[in-house]
Design a protein around this motif. Structure first.
Motif, PDB file in Angstrom:
ATOM      1  N   GLU A 207      30.332  69.026  55.374  1.00 36.21           N
ATOM      2  CA  GLU A 207      29.021  68.495  54.967  1.00 36.21           C
ATOM      3  C   GLU A 207      28.085  69.635  54.589  1.00 36.21           C
ATOM      4  OE1 GLU A 207      25.106  68.788  56.038  1.00 36.21           O
ATOM      5  OE2 GLU A 207      26.508  69.130  57.679  1.00 36.21           O
ATOM      6  N   ALA A 208      27.352  69.436  53.464  1.00 33.40           N
ATOM      7  CA  ALA A 208      26.353  70.437  53.053  1.00 33.40           C
ATOM      8  C   ALA A 208      25.112  69.728  52.510  1.00 33.40           C
ATOM      9  CB  ALA A 208      26.943  71.383  52.026  1.00 33.40           C
ATOM     10  N   ILE A 209      24.617  68.748  53.257  1.00 35.17           N
ATOM     11  CA  ILE A 209      23.416  68.021  52.822  1.00 35.17           C
ATOM     12  C   ILE A 209      22.168  68.789  53.269  1.00 35.17           C
ATOM     13  CG2 ILE A 209      24.606  65.800  52.832  1.00 35.17           C
ATOM     14  CD1 ILE A 209      23.000  65.147  55.455  1.00 35.17           C
ATOM     15  N   SER A 210      21.002  68.163  53.124  1.00 34.80           N
ATOM     16  CA  SER A 210      19.778  68.905  53.457  1.00 34.80           C
ATOM     17  C   SER A 210      19.701  69.199  54.968  1.00 34.80           C
ATOM     18  CB  SER A 210      18.542  68.140  52.986  1.00 34.80           C
ATOM     19  OG  SER A 210      18.571  66.852  53.516  1.00 34.80           O
ATOM     20  N   GLU A 211      18.932  70.246  55.289  1.00 30.91           N
ATOM     21  CA  GLU A 211      18.881  70.742  56.665  1.00 30.91           C
ATOM     22  C   GLU A 211      17.900  69.914  57.498  1.00 30.91           C
ATOM     23  OE1 GLU A 211      21.661  72.443  56.978  1.00 30.91           O
ATOM     24  OE2 GLU A 211      20.733  74.221  57.847  1.00 30.91           O
ATOM     25  N   ASN A 212      18.288  68.691  57.779  1.00 33.67           N
ATOM     26  CA  ASN A 212      17.423  67.784  58.526  1.00 33.67           C
ATOM     27  C   ASN A 212      18.274  67.125  59.619  1.00 33.67           C
ATOM     28  OD1 ASN A 212      16.426  65.042  59.161  1.00 33.67           O
ATOM     29  ND2 ASN A 212      14.784  65.561  57.741  1.00 33.67           N
ATOM     30  N   MET A 213      17.885  67.354  60.872  1.00 35.86           N
ATOM     31  CA  MET A 213      18.704  66.900  62.008  1.00 35.86           C
ATOM     32  C   MET A 213      18.945  65.386  61.976  1.00 35.86           C
ATOM     33  SD  MET A 213      20.425  67.677  64.616  1.00 35.86           S
ATOM     34  CE  MET A 213      20.072  69.257  65.368  1.00 35.86           C
ATOM     35  N   VAL A 214      17.892  64.606  61.711  1.00 42.24           N
ATOM     36  CA  VAL A 214      18.029  63.150  61.764  1.00 42.24           C
ATOM     37  C   VAL A 214      19.005  62.668  60.681  1.00 42.24           C
ATOM     38  CG1 VAL A 214      16.762  60.963  61.552  1.00 42.24           C
ATOM     39  CG2 VAL A 214      15.729  62.891  62.743  1.00 42.24           C
ATOM     40  N   ILE A 215      18.851  63.220  59.480  1.00 44.03           N
ATOM     41  CA  ILE A 215      19.732  62.807  58.373  1.00 44.03           C
ATOM     42  C   ILE A 215      21.176  63.227  58.661  1.00 44.03           C
ATOM     43  CG2 ILE A 215      20.151  62.959  55.881  1.00 44.03           C
ATOM     44  CD1 ILE A 215      17.225  63.536  55.449  1.00 44.03           C
ATOM     45  N   LYS A 216      21.341  64.417  59.227  1.00 44.17           N
ATOM     46  CA  LYS A 216      22.707  64.876  59.523  1.00 44.17           C
ATOM     47  C   LYS A 216      23.337  64.012  60.625  1.00 44.17           C
ATOM     48  CE  LYS A 216      22.518  69.802  58.228  1.00 44.17           C
ATOM     49  NZ  LYS A 216      23.164  70.000  56.941  1.00 44.17           N
ATOM     50  N   GLN A 217      22.563  63.733  61.672  1.00 42.26           N
ATOM     51  CA  GLN A 217      23.112  62.901  62.761  1.00 42.26           C
ATOM     52  C   GLN A 217      23.565  61.552  62.224  1.00 42.26           C
ATOM     53  OE1 GLN A 217      19.851  62.821  65.555  1.00 42.26           O
ATOM     54  NE2 GLN A 217      20.797  64.351  66.867  1.00 42.26           N
ATOM     55  N   HIS A 218      22.745  60.987  61.350  1.00 40.65           N
ATOM     56  CA  HIS A 218      23.062  59.689  60.767  1.00 40.65           C
ATOM     57  C   HIS A 218      24.348  59.780  59.938  1.00 40.65           C
ATOM     58  CE1 HIS A 218      22.227  55.701  59.321  1.00 40.65           C
ATOM     59  NE2 HIS A 218      22.439  56.134  58.083  1.00 40.65           N
ATOM     60  N   LEU A 219      24.430  60.822  59.105  1.00 36.99           N
ATOM     61  CA  LEU A 219      25.621  60.979  58.259  1.00 36.99           C
ATOM     62  C   LEU A 219      26.881  61.147  59.117  1.00 36.99           C
ATOM     63  CD1 LEU A 219      26.953  61.348  55.450  1.00 36.99           C
ATOM     64  CD2 LEU A 219      26.568  63.789  55.705  1.00 36.99           C
ATOM     65  N   PHE A 220      26.799  62.000  60.152  1.00 38.32           N
ATOM     66  CA  PHE A 220      27.991  62.241  60.970  1.00 38.32           C
ATOM     67  C   PHE A 220      28.433  60.985  61.725  1.00 38.32           C
ATOM     68  CE2 PHE A 220      27.630  66.539  59.725  1.00 38.32           C
ATOM     69  CZ  PHE A 220      28.890  67.079  59.885  1.00 38.32           C
ATOM     70  N   SER A 221      27.481  60.167  62.166  1.00 42.01           N
ATOM     71  CA  SER A 221      27.927  58.951  62.856  1.00 42.01           C
ATOM     72  C   SER A 221      28.589  57.996  61.858  1.00 42.01           C
ATOM     73  CB  SER A 221      26.787  58.294  63.633  1.00 42.01           C
ATOM     74  OG  SER A 221      25.859  57.746  62.752  1.00 42.01           O
TER      75      SER A 221
END
Ligand code: CAA
Length: 251
Positions: A58-72
């Motif tokens: 994954e190389a999306i924007s550096e935003n914890m909430v967005i990353k957590q959502h994507l990983f789940s």
């Protein structure tokens, strides 16, 4: 990525770089460059992109909430044996994995800019990352001719925590009028044999990326890491560096 304009632009950049850094230097033939490009598929549709993959980086924007959502979401879509890696430059891997069920297959795989040249992959073990995930990720990284250094998860890891401090201090000094942009960079290059000075490096990586890192480190560790006011001003003026053609230097 989220739209076709970004994706088509990315393909053009890869095509241009293959020509400039590889074909023109006789490192590969024109045909090999075409074959490389033909192996790359781009999608905005997540399910199509994930169909048949063995690994996700994954190389999306550096935003914890967005990353957590994507990983789940990735955790739900991808079979359990598929490794899910993040190329985040600073965010805690343990926290990125927090909303996923299979946290053992989530790992940090930090590449450096420019990725085709830089030898290191900083491999980050989150609190629940399994030995098997670390092992396969290391082997995969080595198959890309990279050197792997494995570390324990901590905000900013080793690389970003160190380089941010240097770049932020250089920006503070430029703002204080101690030396010009060019002179600060020259001093670092000549005094420490750095290939690039901290201000040209900030332009290369993206001033917004450094601001993100600084704000995150300040949140996690306190005011010692507070970003320079000049860095904040530059980001709000879209002076992000090479990507907006304007930063500490003009491009
Ligand atoms: N793609 C492919 N190859 C490239 C390239 C690119 N984008 N840019 C440069 N190269 C190649 C060149 O073709 C050249 O290869 P040869 O020696 O085989 O001819 C080689 O790299 C050196 O390039 P140049 O001679 O043009 O210029 P240089 O010696 O100044 O090197 C550089 C350019 C590699 C970018 C060098 O300046 C450098 O190492 N800079 C520091 C980069 C750095 O510190 N990166 C880490 C940033 S932090 C980060 O990325 C992490 C984060 O998350 C914040």
């Amino acid at each position: 990525d989220i739209n076709n304009v970004i994706l088509n632009n990315a393909l053009l950049v890869i095509e241009k770089n293959l020509e400039k850094f590889f074909v023109a230097k006789n490192k590969i033939t024109k045909e090999e460059a075409e074959n490389i490009l033909n192996r790359i598929n781009v999608y905005v549709d997540r399910n199509k992109a994930l169909d048949g993959v063995q690994m996700v980086i994954e190389a999306i924007s550096e935003n914890m909430v967005i990353k957590q959502h994507l990983f789940s979401e990735l955790d739900e879509i991808c079979e359990k044996k598929i490794i899910l890696a993040s190329n985040t430059s600073s965010l805690s891997i343990t926290k990125i994995a927090q909303k996923s069920i299979n946290q053992d297959r989530i790992v940090g795989m930090h590449f450096f800019n420019p990725a085709p040249v830089m030898k290191l992959i900083e491999l980050i073990r989150g609190q629940y990352t399994s030995d098997e995930t670390m092992d396969i990720s290391k082997k995969f990284s080595e198959s890309l001719n990279k050197t792997v250094v494995s570390i324990t998860d901590s905000p900013g890891f080793v690389s970003s925590r160190l380089i941010y401090v240097l770049c932020n201090e250089a920006i503070n000094m430029q703002r204080e009028g101690i030396a010009s942009t060019k002179d600060i960079d020259s001093i670092c290059k000549l005094a420490f044999n750095f290939p690039m000075g901290p201000l040209e490096l900030s332009d290369l990586v993206g001033n917004d990326v450094y601001l993100n890192i600084g704000e995150y480190l300040t949140k996690e560790f306190g005011d010692k890491y507070k970003p320079s006011q000049l860095l904040k001003d530059m980001v709000s003026e879209e002076s992000l560096g090479r990507k907006t053609k304007k930063g500490f230097y003009e491009y």
